[in-house]
Design an enzyme around this catalytic site. Sequence first.
Site, PDB file in Angstrom:
ATOM      1  N   HIS A 167       0.815  -1.223   0.000  1.00  0.00           N
ATOM      2  CA  HIS A 167       0.000   0.000   0.000  1.00  0.00           C
ATOM      3  C   HIS A 167       0.844   1.267   0.000  1.00  0.00           C
ATOM      4  CE1 HIS A 167      -4.045  -1.815   0.676  1.00  0.00           C
ATOM      5  NE2 HIS A 167      -3.279  -2.844   0.992  1.00  0.00           N
TER       6      HIS A 167
ATOM      7  N   ASP B  78       3.446   9.403  -0.646  1.00  0.00           N
ATOM      8  CA  ASP B  78       2.277   8.615  -0.286  1.00  0.00           C
ATOM      9  C   ASP B  78       2.077   7.548  -1.351  1.00  0.00           C
ATOM     10  OD1 ASP B  78       0.028   7.977   1.246  1.00  0.00           O
ATOM     11  OD2 ASP B  78      -0.515  10.083   1.472  1.00  0.00           O
TER      12      ASP B  78
HETATM   13  C1  GDG Z   1      -2.086   3.663   3.263  1.00  0.00           C
HETATM   14  C2  GDG Z   1      -1.078   4.370   2.352  1.00  0.00           C
HETATM   15  C3  GDG Z   1      -2.779   4.357   0.522  1.00  0.00           C
HETATM   16  C4  GDG Z   1      -8.728   9.582   7.996  1.00  0.00           C
HETATM   17  N1  GDG Z   1      -9.181  10.266   9.052  1.00  0.00           N
HETATM   18  C5  GDG Z   1     -10.379   9.749   9.348  1.00  0.00           C
HETATM   19  C6  GDG Z   1     -10.657   8.705   8.454  1.00  0.00           C
HETATM   20  N2  GDG Z   1      -9.634   8.631   7.628  1.00  0.00           N
HETATM   21  C7  GDG Z   1      -9.574   7.706   6.483  1.00  0.00           C
HETATM   22  C8  GDG Z   1      -9.628   8.467   5.174  1.00  0.00           C
HETATM   23  C9  GDG Z   1      -9.021   7.452   4.216  1.00  0.00           C
HETATM   24  C10 GDG Z   1      -8.045   6.704   5.123  1.00  0.00           C
HETATM   25  O1  GDG Z   1      -8.380   6.988   6.479  1.00  0.00           O
HETATM   26  C11 GDG Z   1      -6.617   7.185   4.918  1.00  0.00           C
HETATM   27  O2  GDG Z   1      -6.150   6.675   3.713  1.00  0.00           O
HETATM   28  P1  GDG Z   1      -4.901   7.292   2.978  1.00  0.00           P
HETATM   29  O3  GDG Z   1      -4.827   6.640   1.653  1.00  0.00           O
HETATM   30  O4  GDG Z   1      -5.092   8.763   2.874  1.00  0.00           O
HETATM   31  O5  GDG Z   1      -3.639   7.016   3.883  1.00  0.00           O
HETATM   32  P2  GDG Z   1      -2.990   5.826   4.825  1.00  0.00           P
HETATM   33  O6  GDG Z   1      -3.780   5.603   6.045  1.00  0.00           O
HETATM   34  O7  GDG Z   1      -1.579   6.255   5.049  1.00  0.00           O
HETATM   35  O8  GDG Z   1      -3.033   4.506   3.916  1.00  0.00           O
HETATM   36  C12 GDG Z   1      -1.804   5.225   1.330  1.00  0.00           C
HETATM   37  C13 GDG Z   1      -3.677   3.553   1.450  1.00  0.00           C
HETATM   38  O9  GDG Z   1      -2.895   2.809   2.405  1.00  0.00           O
HETATM   39  C14 GDG Z   1      -4.546   2.558   0.663  1.00  0.00           C
HETATM   40  O10 GDG Z   1      -3.778   1.728  -0.147  1.00  0.00           O
HETATM   41  O11 GDG Z   1      -3.590   5.200  -0.255  1.00  0.00           O
HETATM   42  O12 GDG Z   1      -0.869   5.806   0.439  1.00  0.00           O
HETATM   43  O13 GDG Z   1      -0.192   5.173   3.135  1.00  0.00           O
HETATM   44  O14 GDG Z   1      -9.974   6.552   3.750  1.00  0.00           O
HETATM   45  O15 GDG Z   1     -10.954   8.812   4.893  1.00  0.00           O
HETATM   46  N3  GDG Z   1     -11.788   7.971   8.466  1.00  0.00           N
HETATM   47  C15 GDG Z   1     -12.707   8.287   9.419  1.00  0.00           C
HETATM   48  N4  GDG Z   1     -12.508   9.274  10.341  1.00  0.00           N
HETATM   49  C16 GDG Z   1     -11.370  10.035  10.336  1.00  0.00           C
HETATM   50  O16 GDG Z   1     -11.215  10.943  11.157  1.00  0.00           O
HETATM   51  N5  GDG Z   1     -13.864   7.582   9.476  1.00  0.00           N
END
Ligand code: GDG
Length: 482
Positions: free
Chosen positions: A156, A364
């Site tokens: 990821h 990222d």
């Molecule tokens: C890894 C990789 C890759 C965030 N705050 C809240 C909340 N979130 C959710 C967001 C989003 C998820 O968490 C975060 O996803 P990201 O992709 O931005 O980042 P990582 O957690 O670092 O994920 C990344 C991912 O895996 C998938 O392959 O894209 O690059 O680092 O969905 O909405 N959700 C809720 N409350 C919050 O306060 N419910």
Amino acid sequence: MARLVIVSNRVALPDDRAARAGGLAVALTEALSRQGGVWFGWSGEIVEQPSEEPRLAAQGNVTYATLDIAAADHDAFYVGYANSILWPLFHYRLGLIDYRQASLAGYLAMNERFARALLPLLQPDDLVWIHDYHFIPMAAALRRLGSTHHLGFFLHIPFPAPEVLSALPDHERLVSDLCAYDLVGLQTEGDVRALSDYLTQEARGLLHSDGMVSAFGQRTRVQAFPIGIDTDHFARLAASATRRKDSQRLRDSLLGRTLMIGVDRLDYSKGLPKRMEAYQELLARRPEHRSRVVYMQVAPISRGEVPEYKRLRRELEGMAGRINGKYAELDWMPVRYLNKSFARHALAGFYRASRVGIVTPARDGMNLVAKEYVAAQDPDDPGALVLSRFAGAARELDAALLVNPVDVERVADALHAALAMPAEERKARWARMMAVLRARDVAFWRESYLAALAHARDTGWGGIRALLGRLGVGGAARAAPL
Ligand code: GDG
């Protein structure tokens, strides 16, 4: 249809509503209930004497199998190797690596332990899909135990360039273990290039015209599968969220001001201090925005046990305080900094209420927030997205305002351009991004990956290994020549 076995550090258990709410968890749960199978991983529990046997829970045709871990193993495996070595390394932050041989030993031992617990749950024709950097050595551990299953991996996070990866002591071992998978899925073509470059330059491997790679005496397929979101569902969630209390409360609190939003786990890869600096620069250079915009940063605390994350938290609290101290008025607070998480529908409503989405990670793998922000917009009056070119999502969302997050002056310019963007331009950019998000949603990602994994089992070395497995000569399979 073959059974599916998912392995991930955390398992979205049937009674854990929060963990099951995310798009990825929903997509994997859907595939599991369609094909039947197992979701296997860490229970999230740290106990004194963990059992070697996984705890099993069933729902319909899906079994959830979880292992507890001991505090010392958690320190070495999760805090130590996964999050204090691999995470900073793979995000190009060599200076933050806290390398300890004991962490590597703990990481390998946990992968062995998880492999031993998983193997008895597997049936011969299962498709096994292992997720993320916690479990890179899992396939090699399973193979040593005689597994002839078809094993797929998806990373990821970014895959680093060979020069960066080779800063890791024992990097050959890590990549050799990666090659024990039949299919290695990465987020972007850039990641595929980085791994292929490593294999050819550092490991004298060969790239074949059919997309296979041979290196370390093994043969595997390396391919990009950019992860998506559940686009239409998220768009509906955002549209309906505008009528909910949280969104109304947020809108009322703005008193007609324009909202800019950032949503990130509190993690140094997300570029939060530079983002705060850029916002401060915007207020300094463009006084017309003072008292007119609000920047809301949702930053739930994550990995609070890793020292670097504690430091980051203090730094951001200081920065938000300084910006507010310098620019706030009686009735205006320029930054709203929230170290808490919100329900998914609330978040969807917040995105929709925001004229600008700010997603400026230093690195990222993909960044789902950028995709969610776009999907949540009102088609008649969409907001603008300011996006780091170092997020995997920038490849697909090239109609965003792309920035280099270290260049705070230009990021400030991009924030200004986003705030000033005419409606027609916002609509045109949004429509281009939304078309990509609809065509390449999370179901597309899952289906393309599983089709490639099923194909890997029917062709090439994977097929031979399966045959040997059925004939009961699995242990010998790995040593056979290519
Ligand atoms: C890894 C990789 C890759 C965030 N705050 C809240 C909340 N979130 C959710 C967001 C989003 C998820 O968490 C975060 O996803 P990201 O992709 O931005 O980042 P990582 O957690 O670092 O994920 C990344 C991912 O895996 C998938 O392959 O894209 O690059 O680092 O969905 O909405 N959700 C809720 N409350 C919050 O306060 N419910």
